[in-house]
Design a protein around this motif. Structure first.
Motif, short mmCIF file in Angstrom:
data_model
loop_
_atom_site.label_atom_id
_atom_site.label_comp_id
_atom_site.label_asym_id
_atom_site.label_seq_id
_atom_site.Cartn_x
_atom_site.Cartn_y
_atom_site.Cartn_z
N PHE A 133 -20.84 8.09 13.52
CA PHE A 133 -21.14 6.67 12.12
C PHE A 133 -22.20 5.28 13.25
CE2 PHE A 133 -17.93 9.91 10.99
CZ PHE A 133 -17.94 10.51 9.70
N ALA A 134 -22.71 4.59 11.87
CA ALA A 134 -23.42 4.30 12.57
C ALA A 134 -23.07 3.23 10.56
CB ALA A 134 -25.20 3.96 11.80
N PRO A 135 -21.80 2.14 11.15
CA PRO A 135 -21.66 1.08 10.33
C PRO A 135 -22.85 0.55 9.77
CG PRO A 135 -20.50 1.31 12.07
CD PRO A 135 -21.86 2.16 12.81
N LEU A 136 -22.77 0.36 8.12
CA LEU A 136 -23.79 -0.10 7.75
C LEU A 136 -23.06 -1.60 7.33
CD1 LEU A 136 -24.51 2.52 5.39
CD2 LEU A 136 -25.78 1.83 7.40
N THR A 137 -22.24 -1.82 6.69
CA THR A 137 -21.39 -3.01 5.86
C THR A 137 -20.03 -2.67 4.98
OG1 THR A 137 -21.53 -5.15 4.22
CG2 THR A 137 -22.62 -2.62 3.41
N GLY A 138 -19.20 -3.75 4.71
CA GLY A 138 -18.02 -3.44 4.21
C GLY A 138 -18.59 -3.50 2.34
N LEU A 139 -17.66 -3.23 2.05
CA LEU A 139 -18.18 -3.72 0.70
C LEU A 139 -16.75 -3.46 -0.36
CD1 LEU A 139 -18.92 0.67 0.39
CD2 LEU A 139 -20.43 -1.72 0.13
N GLY A 140 -15.72 -4.09 -0.02
CA GLY A 140 -14.14 -4.71 -0.63
C GLY A 140 -12.76 -4.51 -0.05
N LYS A 141 -12.59 -5.39 -0.86
CA LYS A 141 -10.88 -5.14 -0.14
C LYS A 141 -10.11 -4.91 -1.74
CE LYS A 141 -11.07 -7.16 3.77
NZ LYS A 141 -10.89 -8.37 5.17
N LEU A 288 -27.14 -2.41 0.09
CA LEU A 288 -25.43 -2.37 0.06
C LEU A 288 -25.02 -3.95 -0.10
CD1 LEU A 288 -24.92 0.58 1.79
CD2 LEU A 288 -24.19 0.89 -0.10
N GLY A 289 -25.43 -5.01 0.38
CA GLY A 289 -24.58 -5.70 0.34
C GLY A 289 -25.08 -6.97 -1.30
N ALA A 290 -26.61 -6.29 -1.34
CA ALA A 290 -26.64 -7.10 -2.83
C ALA A 290 -26.41 -6.92 -4.04
CB ALA A 290 -28.01 -6.96 -2.92
N ALA A 291 -25.65 -4.90 -3.56
CA ALA A 291 -25.01 -4.28 -4.70
C ALA A 291 -23.59 -4.66 -5.17
CB ALA A 291 -25.63 -2.46 -4.51
N THR A 292 -22.96 -5.19 -3.66
CA THR A 292 -21.55 -5.48 -4.20
C THR A 292 -21.88 -7.19 -5.06
OG1 THR A 292 -22.23 -7.20 -1.91
CG2 THR A 292 -21.04 -5.32 -2.17
N ALA A 304 -10.95 -3.82 -10.94
CA ALA A 304 -10.06 -2.69 -9.86
C ALA A 304 -8.69 -4.20 -9.33
CB ALA A 304 -10.96 -2.66 -8.93
N GLY A 305 -8.73 -4.74 -9.52
CA GLY A 305 -8.90 -5.86 -8.85
C GLY A 305 -8.41 -6.29 -7.33
N SER A 306 -9.54 -5.82 -7.10
CA SER A 306 -10.25 -6.28 -5.81
C SER A 306 -11.50 -7.27 -5.73
CB SER A 306 -10.58 -4.36 -5.01
OG SER A 306 -12.06 -4.01 -5.87
N GLU A 307 -11.60 -7.42 -3.82
CA GLU A 307 -13.09 -8.40 -4.35
C GLU A 307 -14.57 -7.39 -3.08
OE1 GLU A 307 -10.79 -11.22 -0.74
OE2 GLU A 307 -10.45 -11.12 -3.01
N ALA A 308 -15.00 -8.26 -3.34
CA ALA A 308 -16.43 -7.78 -2.78
C ALA A 308 -16.21 -7.94 -1.42
CB ALA A 308 -17.95 -8.78 -3.40
N TRP A 309 -16.49 -7.44 -0.79
CA TRP A 309 -16.19 -7.51 1.19
C TRP A 309 -18.01 -7.28 1.34
CZ3 TRP A 309 -14.59 -3.94 4.63
CH2 TRP A 309 -14.71 -4.20 5.92
N ARG A 310 -18.40 -8.48 1.87
CA ARG A 310 -19.95 -7.97 2.83
C ARG A 310 -19.82 -8.49 4.20
NH1 ARG A 310 -24.50 -10.68 -0.52
NH2 ARG A 310 -25.65 -9.61 0.94
N THR A 311 -20.27 -7.31 5.00
CA THR A 311 -20.10 -7.25 6.29
C THR A 311 -21.44 -7.11 7.39
OG1 THR A 311 -19.58 -5.22 7.66
CG2 THR A 311 -18.04 -6.93 6.58
N THR A 312 -21.78 -7.60 8.64
CA THR A 312 -23.24 -7.27 9.27
C THR A 312 -22.23 -5.87 9.96
OG1 THR A 312 -21.84 -8.46 10.89
CG2 THR A 312 -23.78 -9.87 9.98
N PRO A 313 -23.06 -4.86 10.53
CA PRO A 313 -22.77 -4.06 11.26
C PRO A 313 -21.53 -4.15 12.23
CG PRO A 313 -24.76 -3.34 10.64
CD PRO A 313 -24.94 -4.59 10.00
#
Length: 339
Positions: A133-141, A288-292, A304-313
């Protein structure tokens, strides 16, 4: 000798602007250095993107994928197709994406199940969570909630633990993801009780049996469990992280409820097949980062009681490596044997 003419001379200023924008994005991610490769970035996407989801429709991951897909469609005017490939703790979906063309049109919207836990839960995987896989970004926690049927005689975590200690193996818990499974096994270990595990293809299927009285409890993602709690069909006894859920502020954490030190959350992230071109990885990270941060995604995270989480690959790759070690330790400590 006459130089051949190009068809883009009248668009040079616009083209330079697009290249500069793409270059700034890619350099910020540390993902690309080739100007020639950068020229490919603006062309993506030109057709539908498929989001492969490892869990059933209605699961938290499915809901997030649909929210992100709606935002990306709004941004790119290209459709996003959701392909639910539930089963085998996400391995069916992960293997499918690992084998898909590395062109950016197949994306795995997944969780720690496929990319941190499974290698410790199964002796043999149909995919490599790092190499394929190629990591893209974290999305949420987020965290999970311990729920029982509304008709259950167990009204608190203490009630549940006391009954389980007096009746080893009589209670059963369901799980449809590794997050749910490990959370349940960790509860057993830390509370010093024996509860029978019943596996499901996805958490919504386990919820169905919990509502029907076929199993006694489960620790599930809040987007699956909380609606049933608010509808009065399930009772929430505890929350899985050290901080209470904003959705269920009156529900104690499992730690507060007496199982001291209990803390188990989950995360969402996006991956493309290994070998996906760097400009496409950078573009997907951006989309994807913008979409979060979109309104529809914010509604999902709030519900969902969660939060957005963006990262670099690169940061996602490092986080995944650390989480794999962490989950391995938890799984080993819980005494879970690889299947």
């Amino acid at each position: 000798m006459t130089r051949p003419t190009t068809h883009h001379s009248s668009n040079r200023p616009a083209r330079r602007h697009v290249l500069a924008t793409a270059a700034a994005t890619v350099l910020g991610l540390g993902a690309l250095h080739s100007t020639a490769a950068l020229a490919q970035a603006p062309a993506y996407p030109t057709k539908a993107i498929t989001f492969v989801v490892p869990f059933a429709a209605g699961s938290a991951t499915d809901q997030l994928a649909r929210a992100l897909g709606q935002s990306i469609t709004n941004d790119t005017k290209q459709p996003v197709v959701i392909d639910n490939k539930a089963g085998a703790s996400g391995m069916i979906a992960a293997a499918a994406v690992a084998k898909a063309p590395a062109d950016g049109y197949t994306v795995l919207i997944t969780t720690n199940t496929t990319h941190a836990a499974n290698e410790h839960l199964y002796k043999k995987l149909s995919y490599d969570p790092v190499k394929d896989f190629a990591p893209l970004t974290g999305l949420g926690k987020g965290g999970q909630v311990l729920v029982v049927n509304a008709a259950s005689p167990h009204k608190t975590v203490a009630d549940l633990v006391a009954f389980a200690k007096k009746n080893p193996g009589k209670l059963s818990f369901g799980s449809g993801s590794s997050s749910s499974r490990v959370a349940g096994e960790m509860f057993k270990q830390m509370a010093g009780v024996e509860i029978l595990h019943v596996p499901y293809r996805s958490n919504p299927f386990a919820i169905t049996d919990l509502l029907a009285g076929q199993i006694d409890l489960m620790i599930t993602d809040t987007s699956t469990g909380v609606p049933q709690v608010k509808a009065g069909k399930l009772n929430a006894l505890g929350y899985s992280t050290q901080k209470r859920s904003a959705q269920l502020p009156d529900v104690p954490t499992i730690d507060e409820a007496g199982v001291k030190g209990y803390d188990m959350g989950y995360w969402f992230a996006a991956y493309a097949p290994a070998g996906t071109p760097a400009p496409v990885v950078a573009r997907l990270n951006q989309l994807l980062g913008a979409a979060t941060q979109s309104t529809v995604a914010k509604n999902f995270f709030d519900n969902a009681g969660s939060e957005a989480w963006r990262t670099t690959p690169d940061d996602l790759a490092k986080f995944q490596a650390a989480e794999t070690v962490k989950w391995g330790k938890v799984i080993k400590a819980a005494g879970i044997e690889a299947e």
